[in-house]
Motif scaffolding. Structure first.
Motif, PDB file in Angstrom:
ATOM      1  N   LEU A   1       0.056   4.035  -2.829  1.00 35.62           N
ATOM      2  CA  LEU A   1      -0.240   5.286  -2.751  1.00 35.62           C
ATOM      3  C   LEU A   1       0.252   6.086  -3.895  1.00 35.62           C
ATOM      4  CD1 LEU A   1       0.815   5.888   1.022  1.00 35.62           C
ATOM      5  CD2 LEU A   1      -1.361   6.191  -0.100  1.00 35.62           C
ATOM      6  N   GLU A   2       1.004   5.513  -4.719  1.00 34.69           N
ATOM      7  CA  GLU A   2       1.416   5.941  -5.903  1.00 34.69           C
ATOM      8  C   GLU A   2       0.340   6.171  -6.931  1.00 34.69           C
ATOM      9  OE1 GLU A   2       4.481   3.756  -7.473  1.00 34.69           O
ATOM     10  OE2 GLU A   2       6.245   4.649  -6.063  1.00 34.69           O
ATOM     11  N   LYS A   3      -0.675   5.387  -6.694  1.00 36.22           N
ATOM     12  CA  LYS A   3      -1.838   5.354  -7.792  1.00 36.22           C
ATOM     13  C   LYS A   3      -3.131   5.797  -7.332  1.00 36.22           C
ATOM     14  CE  LYS A   3       0.404   1.360  -9.948  1.00 36.22           C
ATOM     15  NZ  LYS A   3       0.188  -0.137 -10.680  1.00 36.22           N
TER      16      LYS A   3
ATOM     17  N   PRO B   1       2.384  -6.355  21.866  1.00 40.46           N
ATOM     18  CA  PRO B   1       2.387  -5.176  22.670  1.00 40.46           C
ATOM     19  C   PRO B   1       2.118  -3.752  21.981  1.00 40.46           C
ATOM     20  CG  PRO B   1       4.145  -6.659  22.738  1.00 40.46           C
ATOM     21  CD  PRO B   1       3.419  -7.203  21.591  1.00 40.46           C
ATOM     22  N   ALA B   2       1.634  -2.838  22.818  1.00 45.86           N
ATOM     23  CA  ALA B   2       1.167  -1.522  22.395  1.00 45.86           C
ATOM     24  C   ALA B   2       2.468  -0.843  21.712  1.00 45.86           C
ATOM     25  CB  ALA B   2       0.448  -0.679  23.615  1.00 45.86           C
ATOM     26  N   ASP B   3       3.606  -1.077  22.393  1.00 46.84           N
ATOM     27  CA  ASP B   3       4.721  -0.219  22.020  1.00 46.84           C
ATOM     28  C   ASP B   3       5.140  -0.502  20.604  1.00 46.84           C
ATOM     29  OD1 ASP B   3       5.622  -2.514  23.122  1.00 46.84           O
ATOM     30  OD2 ASP B   3       7.555  -1.877  23.513  1.00 46.84           O
ATOM     31  N   ILE B   4       5.060  -2.110  20.365  1.00 48.56           N
ATOM     32  CA  ILE B   4       5.423  -2.317  19.005  1.00 48.56           C
ATOM     33  C   ILE B   4       4.204  -1.672  17.999  1.00 48.56           C
ATOM     34  CG2 ILE B   4       5.310  -4.139  17.433  1.00 48.56           C
ATOM     35  CD1 ILE B   4       6.793  -5.746  19.731  1.00 48.56           C
ATOM     36  N   MET B   5       3.016  -1.525  18.289  1.00 48.24           N
ATOM     37  CA  MET B   5       2.156  -1.277  17.576  1.00 48.24           C
ATOM     38  C   MET B   5       2.122   0.510  17.293  1.00 48.24           C
ATOM     39  SD  MET B   5      -1.382  -3.344  18.573  1.00 48.24           S
ATOM     40  CE  MET B   5      -2.358  -2.525  17.168  1.00 48.24           C
ATOM     41  N   ARG B   6       2.467   1.211  18.401  1.00 46.30           N
ATOM     42  CA  ARG B   6       2.664   2.486  18.269  1.00 46.30           C
ATOM     43  C   ARG B   6       3.868   2.776  17.211  1.00 46.30           C
ATOM     44  NH1 ARG B   6       1.122   2.423  24.078  1.00 46.30           N
ATOM     45  NH2 ARG B   6      -1.262   3.065  24.034  1.00 46.30           N
ATOM     46  N   GLU B   7       4.839   2.080  17.691  1.00 45.34           N
ATOM     47  CA  GLU B   7       6.285   2.421  16.784  1.00 45.34           C
ATOM     48  C   GLU B   7       5.736   2.043  15.266  1.00 45.34           C
ATOM     49  OE1 GLU B   7      10.309  -0.278  15.916  1.00 45.34           O
ATOM     50  OE2 GLU B   7       9.385   0.011  18.077  1.00 45.34           O
ATOM     51  N   PHE B   8       5.265   1.120  14.977  1.00 46.42           N
ATOM     52  CA  PHE B   8       4.671   0.783  13.444  1.00 46.42           C
ATOM     53  C   PHE B   8       4.098   1.685  12.988  1.00 46.42           C
ATOM     54  CE2 PHE B   8       2.183  -1.888  10.346  1.00 46.42           C
ATOM     55  CZ  PHE B   8       3.205  -1.818   9.565  1.00 46.42           C
ATOM     56  N   ALA B   9       3.145   2.511  13.702  1.00 47.24           N
ATOM     57  CA  ALA B   9       2.074   3.428  13.452  1.00 47.24           C
ATOM     58  C   ALA B   9       2.804   4.545  13.029  1.00 47.24           C
ATOM     59  CB  ALA B   9       0.995   3.882  14.510  1.00 47.24           C
ATOM     60  N   GLN B  10       3.945   4.855  13.589  1.00 46.70           N
ATOM     61  CA  GLN B  10       4.882   5.952  13.511  1.00 46.70           C
ATOM     62  C   GLN B  10       5.545   5.899  12.072  1.00 46.70           C
ATOM     63  OE1 GLN B  10       3.564   8.410  15.379  1.00 46.70           O
ATOM     64  NE2 GLN B  10       5.676   9.213  15.256  1.00 46.70           N
ATOM     65  N   GLU B  11       5.890   4.626  11.577  1.00 49.24           N
ATOM     66  CA  GLU B  11       6.581   4.244  10.380  1.00 49.24           C
ATOM     67  C   GLU B  11       5.466   4.434   9.297  1.00 49.24           C
ATOM     68  OE1 GLU B  11       9.549   0.985  10.476  1.00 49.24           O
ATOM     69  OE2 GLU B  11       8.251   0.372  11.704  1.00 49.24           O
ATOM     70  N   ILE B  12       4.354   4.355   9.536  1.00 50.23           N
ATOM     71  CA  ILE B  12       3.296   4.622   8.519  1.00 50.23           C
ATOM     72  C   ILE B  12       2.917   5.862   8.379  1.00 50.23           C
ATOM     73  CG2 ILE B  12       0.908   4.018   7.673  1.00 50.23           C
ATOM     74  CD1 ILE B  12       0.929   1.422   9.385  1.00 50.23           C
ATOM     75  N   ARG B  13       2.949   6.441   9.370  1.00 50.27           N
ATOM     76  CA  ARG B  13       2.728   7.962   9.345  1.00 50.27           C
ATOM     77  C   ARG B  13       3.834   8.851   8.588  1.00 50.27           C
ATOM     78  NH1 ARG B  13       1.279   7.382  15.472  1.00 50.27           N
ATOM     79  NH2 ARG B  13      -1.171   7.329  15.194  1.00 50.27           N
ATOM     80  N   ALA B  14       4.960   8.304   8.716  1.00 50.30           N
ATOM     81  CA  ALA B  14       6.045   8.963   7.931  1.00 50.30           C
ATOM     82  C   ALA B  14       5.906   8.806   6.356  1.00 50.30           C
ATOM     83  CB  ALA B  14       7.252   8.192   8.411  1.00 50.30           C
ATOM     84  N   LEU B  15       5.053   8.004   5.948  1.00 50.19           N
ATOM     85  CA  LEU B  15       4.756   7.819   4.557  1.00 50.19           C
ATOM     86  C   LEU B  15       3.696   8.997   4.266  1.00 50.19           C
ATOM     87  CD1 LEU B  15       4.472   3.965   4.124  1.00 50.19           C
ATOM     88  CD2 LEU B  15       6.442   5.638   3.668  1.00 50.19           C
ATOM     89  N   GLY B  16       3.194   9.584   5.353  1.00 50.04           N
ATOM     90  CA  GLY B  16       1.899  10.550   4.914  1.00 50.04           C
ATOM     91  C   GLY B  16       0.649  10.095   5.028  1.00 50.04           C
ATOM     92  N   VAL B  17       0.761   8.987   5.829  1.00 53.03           N
ATOM     93  CA  VAL B  17      -0.672   8.283   6.114  1.00 53.03           C
ATOM     94  C   VAL B  17      -1.248   8.511   7.329  1.00 53.03           C
ATOM     95  CG1 VAL B  17      -1.863   6.061   5.877  1.00 53.03           C
ATOM     96  CG2 VAL B  17      -0.077   6.852   4.365  1.00 53.03           C
TER      97      VAL B  17
ATOM     98  N   MET C   1      -7.083  -1.254  -4.693  1.00 51.96           N
ATOM     99  CA  MET C   1      -6.930  -0.119  -5.591  1.00 51.96           C
ATOM    100  C   MET C   1      -8.195   0.342  -5.975  1.00 51.96           C
ATOM    101  SD  MET C   1      -2.910   0.221  -7.032  1.00 51.96           S
ATOM    102  CE  MET C   1      -3.046  -1.413  -7.310  1.00 51.96           C
ATOM    103  N   THR C   2      -8.978  -0.718  -6.565  1.00 53.03           N
ATOM    104  CA  THR C   2     -10.327  -0.462  -6.972  1.00 53.03           C
ATOM    105  C   THR C   2     -11.070   0.030  -6.072  1.00 53.03           C
ATOM    106  OG1 THR C   2      -9.839  -2.225  -8.753  1.00 53.03           O
ATOM    107  CG2 THR C   2     -12.429  -1.478  -8.120  1.00 53.03           C
ATOM    108  N   ALA C   3     -11.046  -0.254  -4.888  1.00 56.49           N
ATOM    109  CA  ALA C   3     -12.108  -0.089  -3.811  1.00 56.49           C
ATOM    110  C   ALA C   3     -11.864   1.434  -3.618  1.00 56.49           C
ATOM    111  CB  ALA C   3     -11.841  -0.752  -2.604  1.00 56.49           C
ATOM    112  N   ALA C   4     -10.437   1.886  -3.600  1.00 61.78           N
ATOM    113  CA  ALA C   4     -10.263   3.425  -2.826  1.00 61.78           C
ATOM    114  C   ALA C   4     -10.652   4.067  -4.260  1.00 61.78           C
ATOM    115  CB  ALA C   4      -8.618   3.217  -3.160  1.00 61.78           C
TER     116      ALA C   4
END
Length: 264
Positions: free
Chosen positions: A213-215, A242-258, A175-178
């Motif tokens: 992201l709240e801060k 595996p690539a499919d697991i990474m892409r699935e996780f990426a979608q979960e992160i994007r759902a947070l608006g990132v 958070m300091t870095a950001a």
């Protein structure tokens, strides 16, 4: 100072290695540095850094660099300056002065204004004054931080990074870095001993993102997995996620608006 034709960047990346002694305060189990030891960056002569950087810039801008090394025409573009190392670059004693010098030399050389400055760091020393001063200077150059966050659990931080820092302090450093400079999370996902990507790791990471992201604002997340063999003792226990697991996780992160960039 060294040049790299970067597939990621799509052109020439100018690398600056502060840890020529192969020493780091972490020991990530996927690290490709040979003979890695626990320690800090050695003292460097700022005048030598200036001379090396100036020489390379002149070779690129006014010499026959591209022809000599047969760089394809499509990649004859200077994309970024990457401050990193065979260890943790912010452990350099005069880190802030070195960052200032790099920005000055590149500006005086007449580089394009849109060149990117990137600091690749594990973030463990962000609480130090000289590091914060360096991050402020990096921000003056419109630079960005790639802040390592491979795990958001205490067990994961210990397993993957052999890091002495607590999870709470690591999150505080993020958070300091950001607040000081544009920051991306850089996260290596891998399969350790056939465990895949445990749900506890997945959920802890998403929870950490929500708290942060709240801060503060984050530029996004850089997700990648191992591409080349580790040179650490745990190498035989590691495999690509595996690539499919990474892409699935990426979608979960994007759902947070990132924003997320995935490299598989």
């Amino acid at each position: 100072v060294y040049p790299v034709i970067s597939r990621r960047a799509g052109g020439l990346s100018i690398g600056i290695n502060f840890n020529t002694n192969n020493a780091c305060n972490w020991r990530c189990i996927y690290c490709q540095v040979p003979d890695l030891s626990i320690g800090s960056a050695p003292d460097i002569e700022l005048s030598r850094l200036e001379d090396e950087l100036y020489f390379l810039l002149q070779e690129i801008l006014h010499g026959d660099f591209y022809e000599r090394f047969e760089v394809p025409a499509s990649q004859r573009i200077i994309k970024d300056v990457a401050i990193s190392g065979n260890g943790e670059p912010t452990s350099l004693k005069n880190f802030d002065l070195a960052v200032s010098l790099i920005g000055r030399v590149i500006d005086e050389a007449g580089f394009p204004e849109d060149i990117e400055y990137v600091l690749i760091t594990n973030g463990s020393l962000v609480h130090q004054r000289k590091v914060q001063l360096g991050l402020k200077r990096l921000n003056d150059f419109q630079g960005q931080i790639w802040f390592k966050m491979d795990s958001a659990t205490k067990a994961g931080l210990k397993l993957f990074n052999n890091a002495a820092i607590s999870l709470e302090n690591h999150e505080a450093n993020l958070m300091t870095a950001a607040k000081l400079c544009s920051t991306w999370l850089q996260t290596c996902l891998l399969d350790y001993e056939g465990r895949g990507f445990p749900d506890v790791e997945r959920q802890a990471y998403l929870d950490l993102l929500c708290r942060v992201l709240e801060k503060v604002d984050l530029k996004g997340v850089l997700l990648y997995t191992i591409a080349r063999p580790s040179l650490q003792p745990e190498a035989v226990r590691l495999s690509k996620l595996p690539a499919d697991i990474m892409r699935e996780f990426a979608q979960e992160i994007r759902a947070l608006g990132v924003e997320v960039k995935v490299s598989v």
